[in-house]
Scaffold this active site. Structure first.
Site, short mmCIF file in Angstrom:
data_model
loop_
_atom_site.label_atom_id
_atom_site.label_comp_id
_atom_site.label_asym_id
_atom_site.label_seq_id
_atom_site.Cartn_x
_atom_site.Cartn_y
_atom_site.Cartn_z
N ARG A 82 -10.59 1.43 -0.78
CA ARG A 82 -10.52 0.17 -0.81
C ARG A 82 -10.36 -0.62 -2.03
NH1 ARG A 82 -13.74 -4.97 1.75
NH2 ARG A 82 -14.99 -4.20 0.14
N GLN A 109 0.69 -1.22 0.23
CA GLN A 109 0.12 -0.11 -0.15
C GLN A 109 0.88 1.51 -0.03
OE1 GLN A 109 -3.08 -0.47 2.95
NE2 GLN A 109 -3.61 -2.18 2.35
N HIS A 138 -7.67 -7.59 11.96
CA HIS A 138 -8.38 -6.27 11.79
C HIS A 138 -9.69 -6.40 12.46
CE1 HIS A 138 -6.14 -5.43 7.74
NE2 HIS A 138 -5.54 -4.74 8.46
N GLU A 148 -13.03 -1.59 12.69
CA GLU A 148 -12.25 -0.37 12.08
C GLU A 148 -13.51 0.44 11.53
OE1 GLU A 148 -9.66 -1.00 8.84
OE2 GLU A 148 -9.34 1.06 8.60
N ASP A 187 0.43 1.11 9.03
CA ASP A 187 -0.70 0.56 8.18
C ASP A 187 -0.65 0.90 6.70
OD1 ASP A 187 -3.35 -0.81 7.60
OD2 ASP A 187 -4.55 0.40 8.49
N HIS A 208 -6.87 -1.72 15.29
CA HIS A 208 -7.89 -0.77 14.95
C HIS A 208 -8.68 -0.77 16.28
CE1 HIS A 208 -6.36 0.31 11.13
NE2 HIS A 208 -6.77 -0.81 10.70
#
Ligand code: ZN
Length: 459
Positions: A84, A61, A235, A238, A323, A272
């Protein structure tokens, strides 16, 4: 042969030692620490902090950091879900060579900012058609190789990603992430662990991408098989939509479901955990599970604010992660976390704990200790004899630092510094970054530039 560094100061759990000589053996482990010593070895006009622990990373990312801010087109509100979609598009185009070049650049930048360990939450497993590579762990191995080139210690957290959403098949765009069954995941894990043995400073952890991404029976099976020898990451909570979907499917909120179905313990790292009710905050604290807070990404994606003050009052454990890598500065992560709380509580003592009021010191210590656990490392002391000497070195000649007594140093670093106040980063007893430059910066950046040119995504 031993090597020695003499620093103006070194941070311990009990505060600063001054004029400290750190001796390091031939494999980069700390063999002795001597304060108020005669100068030995290299004299460094700087203060040594324990290297920061980056407890949550998705390396690929990094290639899209800063690219999701042109809010063009329909005028519809941009949110996590539109981000996303852009991220999936990128994920579909990355080759193993691309991934290695991007991750190497990212990890070198992490080291430049003072991170010495990273937990890589890895779910990009298969080729662009969604088929396993001949080497099942091809992409995981690229991440290990990237970490080795950049010099950072890595814990590769191998993610189980099975479906597209609660009771929903995977979307075509998610095809590179998917292990259809838990046995497929275990095969991938076995191969990853075998390969990790041939890389230095590399360990493996396990996890599931999120509650929505794995069938409930498989989550329970994987959690029950945990022996506590590997950190488990997930995760969770979130996004508000995730909570609505979880309630609609299971009749419970995500953390509530996890607490009720798995033996949650201090080996769990909940990434998160932004949206929690009282039962959930209490449950995480009572089970000694840990939360990984990613302040710059959570702010960038508009996730929400973790209920930090309440969790801290219950002695909850937390670490930080970068992240999506919109930010890479550990001090900035701590500041964003703190200021989010200050802006909503109208109080300034976010990191105050047990009559200890040194915010900067408390923040560094809390994030570091839980960050070590997130890596699967159980040692809980800064600069322990026998540990790798991993440190970020702050410039003692910077104006605000040169004029501060030791009682103000941690706060000067956390609240009033940027990367220009860092002399460099030492990993395994060697300078990897000195005067702001990574040892292998030229070759790493040349490969990264060629990769970005090839992908064309930053044009
Ligand atoms: Zn993440």
């Amino acid at each position: 042969m031993s090597q020695h560094y003499t620093f103006k100061g070194l941070l311990t759990e009990n505060g600063w030692l001054e004029n400290v000589t750190v001796s390091v053996n031939e494999i980069g482990e700390i063999s002795a620490i001597q304060s108020n010593s005669e100068t030995a070895g290299e004299r460094v006009d700087g203060y040594a902090l324990p290297g920061f622990q980056n407890a949550h990373s998705h390396a690929f990312q990094y290639a899209m950091a800063g690219l999701a801010e042109l809010h063009e087109g329909t005028g519809d509100p941009d949110d996590f879900w539109s981000w996303r979609t852009a991220m999936y598009d990128l994920a579909l185009r990355i080759s193993p060579e691309h991934l290695e070049a991007i991750a190497t650049q990212l990890y070198a930048e992490m080291v430049r900012h003072g991170y010495t360990e990273v937990a890589e939450f890895h779910y990009l497993h298969h080729d662009t058609n969604g088929n396993p590579y001949h080497n099942l762990a091809e992409l995981g191995e690229r991440l290990m190789a990237a970490a080795q080139t950049a010099g950072i210690h890595i814990t590769l957290i191998l993610m189980f990603y099975q479906q597209g959403g609660f009771n929903m098949p995977a979307e075509d765009k998610q095809r590179r992430f998917i292990s259809k069954t838990i046995d497929d995941y275990y095969r991938l894990l076995e191969q990853t662990e075998a390969i990790a043995k041939s890389y230095k400073n590399t360990t493996v952890g396990i996890g599931i991408h999120s509650l929505r991404a794995v069938e409930p029976e498989s989550i329970i099976q994987l959690c029950n098989a945990l022996q506590g020898d590997k950190p488990f990451h997930i995760h969770i909570s979130e996004q508000l939509k995730e909570i609505e979907d979880c309630l609609a499917t299971y009749g419970k909120r995500p953390v509530e479901w996890l607490l009720d179905h798995c033996d949650v313990n201090d080996n769990y790292h909940l990434v998160h955990a932004t949206h929690l009710n009282e039962y959930e905050v209490k449950g995480i604290a009572a089970t000694k599970a840990n939360v990984v807070i990613c302040p710059s990404t959570e702010g960038n994606l508009g996730d929400g604010l973790f209920p930090f003050n309440y969790f801290k009052r219950l002695n909850g454990n937390w670490s930080i992660g970068t992240d999506s890598h919109i930010g890479l500065n550990p001090f900035e992560e701590l500041r964003i976390l703190d200021y989010g709380q200050r802006l909503t509580t109208h109080k300034r003592n976010t990191f105050y704990k047990s009559n200890l009021g040194d915010s900067g010191f408390n923040a560094i210590k809390m994030a570091w200790k839980t960050g070590r656990k997130a890596m699967g490392k159980q040692n809980t002391e800064f600069f322990k004899i026998g540990d790798a000497f991993n440190a970020v070195i702050m410039d003692a000649t910077a104006p605000l630092v040169a004029t501060a007594s030791t009682k103000h140093l941690c706060n000067t670093f956390v609240y009033a510094s940027d990367v220009s106040h860092q002399l460099g980063t030492i990993i395994n007893g060697k300078w990897l970054v000195k005067s702001g430059k990574h040892l292998n910066a030229d070759s790493i950046t040349a490969k990264f530039k060629a990769t970005m040119k090839d992908l064309g995504s930053r044009l």
